[in-house]
Design a protein around this motif. Structure first.
Motif, mmCIF file in Angstrom:
data_model
loop_
_atom_site.group_PDB
_atom_site.id
_atom_site.type_symbol
_atom_site.label_atom_id
_atom_site.label_comp_id
_atom_site.label_asym_id
_atom_site.label_seq_id
_atom_site.Cartn_x
_atom_site.Cartn_y
_atom_site.Cartn_z
ATOM 1 N N THR A 7 0.810 -1.239 0.027
ATOM 2 C CA THR A 7 -0.012 -0.017 0.080
ATOM 3 C C THR A 7 1.043 1.346 -0.162
ATOM 4 O O THR A 7 1.985 1.180 0.579
ATOM 5 C CB THR A 7 -0.935 -0.056 1.340
ATOM 6 O OG1 THR A 7 -1.730 1.133 1.141
ATOM 7 C CG2 THR A 7 -0.220 0.051 2.295
ATOM 8 N N TYR A 9 0.106 4.267 1.243
ATOM 9 C CA TYR A 9 -0.260 5.332 2.257
ATOM 10 C C TYR A 9 0.731 5.772 3.110
ATOM 11 O O TYR A 9 1.256 4.888 3.887
ATOM 12 C CB TYR A 9 -1.593 4.941 2.823
ATOM 13 C CG TYR A 9 -1.916 6.367 3.969
ATOM 14 C CD1 TYR A 9 -2.188 7.419 3.506
ATOM 15 C CD2 TYR A 9 -2.028 5.846 5.372
ATOM 16 C CE1 TYR A 9 -2.680 8.537 4.466
ATOM 17 C CE2 TYR A 9 -2.357 6.906 6.284
ATOM 18 C CZ TYR A 9 -2.686 8.151 5.615
ATOM 19 O OH TYR A 9 -2.903 8.956 6.579
ATOM 20 N N LEU A 259 -10.878 -1.193 2.221
ATOM 21 C CA LEU A 259 -9.555 -0.633 2.732
ATOM 22 C C LEU A 259 -9.613 -0.050 4.072
ATOM 23 O O LEU A 259 -10.630 0.672 4.636
ATOM 24 C CB LEU A 259 -9.921 0.817 1.903
ATOM 25 C CG LEU A 259 -8.547 1.594 2.018
ATOM 26 C CD1 LEU A 259 -7.402 1.320 1.640
ATOM 27 C CD2 LEU A 259 -8.723 2.951 1.350
ATOM 28 N N GLU A 286 -7.067 -4.324 1.212
ATOM 29 C CA GLU A 286 -5.868 -3.280 1.221
ATOM 30 C C GLU A 286 -5.868 -2.985 2.697
ATOM 31 O O GLU A 286 -6.781 -2.105 3.182
ATOM 32 C CB GLU A 286 -6.163 -2.306 0.442
ATOM 33 C CG GLU A 286 -4.654 -1.429 0.565
ATOM 34 C CD GLU A 286 -4.503 -0.636 -0.807
ATOM 35 O OE1 GLU A 286 -3.338 0.155 -1.043
ATOM 36 O OE2 GLU A 286 -5.319 -0.379 -1.814
ATOM 37 N N PRO A 288 -3.536 -0.993 5.128
ATOM 38 C CA PRO A 288 -2.345 -0.225 5.314
ATOM 39 C C PRO A 288 -1.998 -0.284 7.078
ATOM 40 O O PRO A 288 -3.131 -0.392 7.711
ATOM 41 C CB PRO A 288 -2.648 1.247 4.856
ATOM 42 C CG PRO A 288 -4.280 1.186 4.751
ATOM 43 C CD PRO A 288 -4.584 -0.372 4.507
ATOM 44 N N ARG A 310 -7.356 6.721 -3.477
ATOM 45 C CA ARG A 310 -7.438 5.393 -3.659
ATOM 46 C C ARG A 310 -8.667 4.678 -4.211
ATOM 47 O O ARG A 310 -8.413 3.913 -5.141
ATOM 48 C CB ARG A 310 -7.046 4.657 -2.505
ATOM 49 C CG ARG A 310 -6.763 3.169 -2.278
ATOM 50 C CD ARG A 310 -5.300 3.008 -3.097
ATOM 51 N NE ARG A 310 -5.136 1.355 -3.549
ATOM 52 C CZ ARG A 310 -5.868 0.863 -4.518
ATOM 53 N NH1 ARG A 310 -6.266 1.607 -5.561
ATOM 54 N NH2 ARG A 310 -5.501 -0.207 -4.884
#
Length: 319
Positions: A7, A9, A259, A286, A288, A310
């Motif tokens: 990821t 971020y 997410l 995903e 993060p 995203r």
């Protein structure tokens, strides 16, 4: 589909833990003044839903669903709406029952599994658009995933979906948000939920009772006494079992991104089903390490929030 591991971020260093990454954008994100057009539609059970539109005459639309005790014009909703509108999509942000500033008409509210209302919204717009995309935050993310997973016949116009900061497993997440340092969040939610119950009880005194309401200390206690029974469930556990989107993921036929930040103070370990993700062909997960709950602040104040970029990247991709 695979778990997305690399990821991109990286948040602002000053927000160094999940609480700051949740609270600061939640309280201090600059509100946007967007030219929304408000529309009220009637539901099949003689209630109403309030919708906010950004229309540009496009043939593709993004429908955005808010979180617990949120509304269609919260900063995180407006940020996502503005970004996609600027990128060429019409936008519909909508309010769950009782969340637009006016009590709804029925002796119940909204809940994490009330997909019948999302279905009403989609049916209302689908004839005017060639492509429909769904984005949901927190409770709205759970609602979005459950809706997609319970569809026996996939709506071909719904092309992709994104669910952000989702309590995939309601029971364990509800317990987590009501314990330890996280209790500051549940107390905030409980304050407004209790106020709504009192107002609703004044309208339906023979149906809704407020005895013991002020003694409720956790969201699970509230769900056990009100959310569950008001919406046809035996109790909180029955409600959680029937509405947790974790149990609907295998039925999702639409390409979907989940997410969730690993340091989200609202989410239990069950909300990060990495092993399950490997076996779901339409789900991208995903997770993060940072981001908080409905946070994902940019490194610099005037930049776009990472969750918005995203979501757009995923919806525009060929996946």
């Amino acid at each position: 589909m695979p778990l997305i591991k690399n990821t991109s971020y990286a948040g602002p260093p000053i927000l160094f833990n999940g609480h700051l990454q949740t609270i600061v954008p939640g309280l201090f994100r600059k509100p946007l003044s967007l030219p929304f057009e408000r529309e009220r539609i009637k539901t099949e059970d003689n209630d109403f839903l309030d919708l906010d539109w950004l229309k540009g005459g496009r043939k593709k639309i993004v429908i955005i669903s808010h979180g617990l005790e949120g509304d269609s014009r919260r900063p995180y909703m407006c940020g996502m709406a503005q970004y996609f509108f600027q990128k060429g999509y019409d936008i519909l942000t909508w309010n769950f029952r009782g969340c637009s500033g006016e009590l709804n008409k029925q002796p119940f509210f909204y809940h994490s599994g009330a997909t019948y209302d999302l279905n009403e919204v989609i049916k209302y717009v689908e004839n005017d658009y060639d492509e429909i995309y769904l984005i949901g935050f927190s409770l709205g993310g759970n609602l979005t995933l459950k809706y997609l997973g319970e569809q026996f016949e996939t709506n071909a116009k719904i092309k992709k979906a994104v669910a952000i900061s989702v309590p995939l497993h309601l029971k364990s997440s509800c317990i987590k948000i009501s314990t330890g340092e996280n209790i500051i969040y549940s107390r905030r939610f409980l304050k407004t939920l209790k106020e709504k119950v009192k107002k609703k009880a004044a309208l339906f005194p023979n149906i809704i009772q407020t005895e013991g309401l002020d003694k409720i200390k956790t969201l699970k206690e509230f769900d056990n006494q009100y959310t569950g029974p008001m919406h046809g469930f035996r109790d909180a556990n029955h409600y959680y079992d029937k509405c947790s989107s974790l149990f609907f993921l295998e039925g999702i036929q639409t390409p979907t991104l989940i997410l969730n930040a690993k340091n989200d103070p609202f989410l239990s370990p069950e909300c990060f089903p990495s092993a399950l993700g490997e076996s779901l062909r339409n789900i991208y997960m995903e997770f993060p390490d940072i981001g908080g709950h409905v946070g994902f602040s940019p490194r610099r104040r005037n930049e776009i929030y990472w969750s918005e970029k995203r979501a757009f990247e995923f919806i525009e991709s060929d996946d």
